[in-house]
Design an enzyme around this catalytic site. Sequence first.
Site, PDB file in Angstrom:
ATOM      1  N   GLU A  68      58.058  -2.695  30.475  1.00 31.47           N
ATOM      2  CA  GLU A  68      58.520  -1.485  30.541  1.00 31.47           C
ATOM      3  C   GLU A  68      57.422  -0.790  31.562  1.00 31.47           C
ATOM      4  O   GLU A  68      57.768   0.171  32.275  1.00 31.47           O
ATOM      5  CB  GLU A  68      58.430  -0.600  29.311  1.00 31.47           C
ATOM      6  N   GLU A  75      59.079   1.935  39.620  1.00 30.91           N
ATOM      7  CA  GLU A  75      59.888   3.150  39.790  1.00 30.91           C
ATOM      8  C   GLU A  75      59.088   4.132  40.563  1.00 30.91           C
ATOM      9  O   GLU A  75      59.724   4.714  41.717  1.00 30.91           O
ATOM     10  CB  GLU A  75      60.604   3.505  38.687  1.00 30.91           C
TER      11      GLU A  75
END
Length: 128
Positions: A68, A75
């Site tokens: 994650e 991102e």
Amino acid sequence: MNLNDLDKFNFSFHNALVGIKTAYKSQRNFRVQIFVAIFAIIIGVLLKVSTIEWLILILTILVVLVSEMFNTAIEFTVDLFSGEYSKQAKRAKDVSAAGVLITAFFAIVIGVIIFLPKLLALIYLICK
């Protein structure tokens, strides 16, 4: 280790902690995964999982959280370099998110393999 090396180490350690804090504050999924990890640890304690099962659980939790965080870093990086919508940027984000999804799915499978037999045995004892 001289003082300069210690300062560099402390600086790096501080930046890593800031990264964890950033992921926690900015990513709802990271917070959910932390909650699930804590829940799995509590269940592991209550069901008295074996040492090997603990190692597998801890490694699984680590892989999910790290994946994650890598997804978050990807991102942020994609957002930094693509000011407007880009099909390639979307693909990069989608593939990164898919990696987290696959990791989380297999973490659930591992949790079921470890916890389900113990839960079924407990239910059997209670209903007996």
